[in-house]
Design an enzyme around this catalytic site. Structure first.
Site, PDB file in Angstrom:
ATOM      1  N   HIS A  20      34.605  34.160  45.283  1.00  0.00           N
ATOM      2  CA  HIS A  20      33.168  33.886  45.294  1.00  0.00           C
ATOM      3  C   HIS A  20      32.734  32.967  46.431  1.00  0.00           C
ATOM      4  O   HIS A  20      31.550  32.653  46.545  1.00  0.00           O
ATOM      5  CB  HIS A  20      32.767  33.272  43.954  1.00  0.00           C
ATOM      6  CG  HIS A  20      33.476  33.873  42.792  1.00  0.00           C
ATOM      7  ND1 HIS A  20      33.256  35.172  42.382  1.00  0.00           N
ATOM      8  CD2 HIS A  20      34.448  33.385  41.974  1.00  0.00           C
ATOM      9  CE1 HIS A  20      34.051  35.439  41.356  1.00  0.00           C
ATOM     10  NE2 HIS A  20      34.775  34.376  41.098  1.00  0.00           N
ATOM     11  N   TYR A  47      41.422  33.323  29.775  1.00  0.00           N
ATOM     12  CA  TYR A  47      42.496  33.952  30.532  1.00  0.00           C
ATOM     13  C   TYR A  47      43.704  34.359  29.694  1.00  0.00           C
ATOM     14  O   TYR A  47      44.644  34.951  30.221  1.00  0.00           O
ATOM     15  CB  TYR A  47      42.946  33.023  31.667  1.00  0.00           C
ATOM     16  CG  TYR A  47      41.819  32.684  32.611  1.00  0.00           C
ATOM     17  CD1 TYR A  47      41.302  33.642  33.470  1.00  0.00           C
ATOM     18  CD2 TYR A  47      41.254  31.418  32.635  1.00  0.00           C
ATOM     19  CE1 TYR A  47      40.258  33.353  34.331  1.00  0.00           C
ATOM     20  CE2 TYR A  47      40.217  31.108  33.496  1.00  0.00           C
ATOM     21  CZ  TYR A  47      39.721  32.088  34.340  1.00  0.00           C
ATOM     22  OH  TYR A  47      38.686  31.794  35.181  1.00  0.00           O
ATOM     23  N   ARG A 105      30.481  37.034  33.254  1.00  0.00           N
ATOM     24  CA  ARG A 105      30.611  35.584  33.256  1.00  0.00           C
ATOM     25  C   ARG A 105      29.440  34.929  33.965  1.00  0.00           C
ATOM     26  O   ARG A 105      28.401  35.543  34.174  1.00  0.00           O
ATOM     27  CB  ARG A 105      31.957  35.203  33.872  1.00  0.00           C
ATOM     28  CG  ARG A 105      33.117  35.751  33.005  1.00  0.00           C
ATOM     29  CD  ARG A 105      34.450  35.235  33.395  1.00  0.00           C
ATOM     30  NE  ARG A 105      34.502  33.770  33.282  1.00  0.00           N
ATOM     31  CZ  ARG A 105      35.455  33.042  33.832  1.00  0.00           C
ATOM     32  NH1 ARG A 105      36.415  33.622  34.520  1.00  0.00           N
ATOM     33  NH2 ARG A 105      35.463  31.729  33.703  1.00  0.00           N
ATOM     34  N   GLU A 109      41.175  44.250  44.712  1.00  0.00           N
ATOM     35  CA  GLU A 109      40.721  42.975  44.141  1.00  0.00           C
ATOM     36  C   GLU A 109      40.991  43.022  42.637  1.00  0.00           C
ATOM     37  O   GLU A 109      40.625  43.978  41.966  1.00  0.00           O
ATOM     38  CB  GLU A 109      39.227  42.809  44.405  1.00  0.00           C
ATOM     39  CG  GLU A 109      38.619  41.584  43.787  1.00  0.00           C
ATOM     40  CD  GLU A 109      37.119  41.490  44.011  1.00  0.00           C
ATOM     41  OE1 GLU A 109      36.507  40.590  43.407  1.00  0.00           O
ATOM     42  OE2 GLU A 109      36.556  42.313  44.763  1.00  0.00           O
ATOM     43  N   HIS A 161      41.038  40.750  38.839  1.00  0.00           N
ATOM     44  CA  HIS A 161      40.671  39.566  38.047  1.00  0.00           C
ATOM     45  C   HIS A 161      41.109  39.779  36.611  1.00  0.00           C
ATOM     46  O   HIS A 161      40.983  40.883  36.079  1.00  0.00           O
ATOM     47  CB  HIS A 161      39.159  39.324  38.078  1.00  0.00           C
ATOM     48  CG  HIS A 161      38.643  39.127  39.457  1.00  0.00           C
ATOM     49  ND1 HIS A 161      38.790  37.944  40.136  1.00  0.00           N
ATOM     50  CD2 HIS A 161      38.009  39.983  40.302  1.00  0.00           C
ATOM     51  CE1 HIS A 161      38.259  38.080  41.344  1.00  0.00           C
ATOM     52  NE2 HIS A 161      37.786  39.308  41.470  1.00  0.00           N
ATOM     53  N   LEU A 162      41.599  38.726  35.987  1.00  0.00           N
ATOM     54  CA  LEU A 162      42.004  38.800  34.589  1.00  0.00           C
ATOM     55  C   LEU A 162      40.796  38.974  33.669  1.00  0.00           C
ATOM     56  O   LEU A 162      40.815  39.770  32.739  1.00  0.00           O
ATOM     57  CB  LEU A 162      42.773  37.532  34.195  1.00  0.00           C
ATOM     58  CG  LEU A 162      44.116  37.346  34.905  1.00  0.00           C
ATOM     59  CD1 LEU A 162      44.584  35.909  34.777  1.00  0.00           C
ATOM     60  CD2 LEU A 162      45.136  38.305  34.353  1.00  0.00           C
ATOM     61  N   SER A 163      39.746  38.205  33.949  1.00  0.00           N
ATOM     62  CA  SER A 163      38.538  38.274  33.133  1.00  0.00           C
ATOM     63  C   SER A 163      37.533  39.229  33.772  1.00  0.00           C
ATOM     64  O   SER A 163      37.671  39.607  34.936  1.00  0.00           O
ATOM     65  CB  SER A 163      37.912  36.880  32.991  1.00  0.00           C
ATOM     66  OG  SER A 163      37.437  36.426  34.243  1.00  0.00           O
ATOM     67  N   ASP A 191      37.509  38.142  55.823  1.00  0.00           N
ATOM     68  CA  ASP A 191      37.888  38.479  57.193  1.00  0.00           C
ATOM     69  C   ASP A 191      39.370  38.839  57.291  1.00  0.00           C
ATOM     70  O   ASP A 191      39.749  39.756  58.023  1.00  0.00           O
ATOM     71  CB  ASP A 191      37.561  37.335  58.142  1.00  0.00           C
ATOM     72  CG  ASP A 191      36.078  37.175  58.407  1.00  0.00           C
ATOM     73  OD1 ASP A 191      35.294  38.090  58.047  1.00  0.00           O
ATOM     74  OD2 ASP A 191      35.694  36.129  58.969  1.00  0.00           O
ATOM     75  N   ARG A 205      45.716  27.252  30.960  1.00  0.00           N
ATOM     76  CA  ARG A 205      44.362  27.016  31.476  1.00  0.00           C
ATOM     77  C   ARG A 205      43.379  27.947  30.780  1.00  0.00           C
ATOM     78  O   ARG A 205      43.484  29.161  30.888  1.00  0.00           O
ATOM     79  CB  ARG A 205      44.336  27.278  32.984  1.00  0.00           C
ATOM     80  CG  ARG A 205      42.952  27.168  33.577  1.00  0.00           C
ATOM     81  CD  ARG A 205      42.976  27.537  35.064  1.00  0.00           C
ATOM     82  NE  ARG A 205      41.625  27.552  35.561  1.00  0.00           N
ATOM     83  CZ  ARG A 205      41.067  28.592  36.168  1.00  0.00           C
ATOM     84  NH1 ARG A 205      41.754  29.693  36.378  1.00  0.00           N
ATOM     85  NH2 ARG A 205      39.831  28.535  36.584  1.00  0.00           N
ATOM     86  N   PRO A 241      44.114  30.295  43.656  1.00  0.00           N
ATOM     87  CA  PRO A 241      44.087  28.971  43.055  1.00  0.00           C
ATOM     88  C   PRO A 241      44.023  28.986  41.528  1.00  0.00           C
ATOM     89  O   PRO A 241      43.345  29.809  40.928  1.00  0.00           O
ATOM     90  CB  PRO A 241      42.829  28.332  43.644  1.00  0.00           C
ATOM     91  CG  PRO A 241      42.001  29.450  44.149  1.00  0.00           C
ATOM     92  CD  PRO A 241      42.953  30.541  44.510  1.00  0.00           C
ATOM     93  N   ASN A 242      44.781  28.079  40.968  1.00  0.00           N
ATOM     94  CA  ASN A 242      44.834  27.784  39.537  1.00  0.00           C
ATOM     95  C   ASN A 242      45.558  28.840  38.713  1.00  0.00           C
ATOM     96  O   ASN A 242      45.751  28.652  37.517  1.00  0.00           O
ATOM     97  CB  ASN A 242      43.431  27.529  38.966  1.00  0.00           C
ATOM     98  CG  ASN A 242      42.765  26.363  39.642  1.00  0.00           C
ATOM     99  OD1 ASN A 242      43.366  25.292  39.763  1.00  0.00           O
ATOM    100  ND2 ASN A 242      41.561  26.560  40.129  1.00  0.00           N
ATOM    101  N   ASN A 300      44.479  38.663  43.544  1.00  0.00           N
ATOM    102  CA  ASN A 300      43.676  37.915  42.589  1.00  0.00           C
ATOM    103  C   ASN A 300      43.343  36.611  43.302  1.00  0.00           C
ATOM    104  O   ASN A 300      44.142  35.672  43.294  1.00  0.00           O
ATOM    105  CB  ASN A 300      44.432  37.668  41.286  1.00  0.00           C
ATOM    106  CG  ASN A 300      43.578  36.974  40.252  1.00  0.00           C
ATOM    107  OD1 ASN A 300      42.570  36.357  40.584  1.00  0.00           O
ATOM    108  ND2 ASN A 300      43.979  37.051  38.997  1.00  0.00           N
ATOM    109  N   ALA A 344      38.926  31.704  42.353  1.00  0.00           N
ATOM    110  CA  ALA A 344      37.597  31.217  42.753  1.00  0.00           C
ATOM    111  C   ALA A 344      37.266  31.507  44.210  1.00  0.00           C
ATOM    112  O   ALA A 344      36.088  31.581  44.578  1.00  0.00           O
ATOM    113  CB  ALA A 344      37.492  29.717  42.488  1.00  0.00           C
ATOM    114  N   ARG A 368      30.027  33.805  39.506  1.00  0.00           N
ATOM    115  CA  ARG A 368      31.265  34.596  39.496  1.00  0.00           C
ATOM    116  C   ARG A 368      30.992  36.085  39.683  1.00  0.00           C
ATOM    117  O   ARG A 368      31.904  36.869  39.882  1.00  0.00           O
ATOM    118  CB  ARG A 368      32.030  34.377  38.196  1.00  0.00           C
ATOM    119  CG  ARG A 368      32.599  32.990  38.054  1.00  0.00           C
ATOM    120  CD  ARG A 368      33.510  32.911  36.844  1.00  0.00           C
ATOM    121  NE  ARG A 368      33.736  31.543  36.453  1.00  0.00           N
ATOM    122  CZ  ARG A 368      34.678  30.752  36.962  1.00  0.00           C
ATOM    123  NH1 ARG A 368      35.483  31.204  37.899  1.00  0.00           N
ATOM    124  NH2 ARG A 368      34.815  29.509  36.541  1.00  0.00           N
TER     125      ARG A 368
END
Length: 148
Positions: free
Chosen positions: A81, A24, A108, A99, A101-103, A88, A19, A11-12, A75, A78, A112
């Site tokens: 978390h 990001y 954070r 897994e 993540h950009l940040s 699953d 954004r 998402p996003n 990625n 949200a 997160r």
């Protein structure tokens, strides 16, 4: 099976570049895809690149990866978390998942710093911005080695 990876964005991430650029960066999702395509050429592999804002769609795409891809880079945004369902799904597809993540999620907000999916992934790359994607691709191909 062709050596192929699924690179899945949650998402996003469709809003990358606009954004929260202070968090990001200004790289767009299309820019990230182009980085991945360049890395795929270097690695001699194929990629499928997808994004969805919907948890069920992400799960469906992960299920469809079985028998088609040698691994997944996720990625989850949200959903990292919050989603036991994604956790699953990762457990169920019997493919290695990284897994991403950009940040740096560990630097954070406290919420997160908890990842439901990390316990079922082979590893986590975070904090390197768009450069994390080619790193994850290399790591995943190295991990599967001759198994693919």
């Amino acid at each position: 099976m062709t050596r192929s990876l699924l690179i899945l964005n949650g998402p996003n991430l469709n809003l990358l570049g606009t954004r929260q650029p202070e968090v990001y960066g200004t790289t767009t999702l299309k820019d990230v895809e182009n980085l991945c395509l360049d890395k795929a050429k270097d690695l001699g592999i194929e990629i499928e690149f997808a994004q969805s804002n919907h948890e069920g769609s992400l799960i469906d795409m992960m299920h469809a990866a079985r028998g088609k891809h040698v691994g997944v880079i996720l990625n989850a945004g949200a959903y990292t978390h919050t989603s036991v369902a994604l956790m699953d799904a990762i457990s169920s597809i019997m493919l290695p998942v990284i897994e991403l993540h950009l940040s740096n999620i560990h630097a954070r907000e406290a919420f997160r710093q908890t990842s439901y999916i990390s316990k079922v992934c082979i590893g986590q790359i975070c904090g390197f911005g768009a450069a994390g994607y080619p790193l994850a691709m290399q790591a995943l191909i190295d991990y599967v080695g001759d198994k693919a």
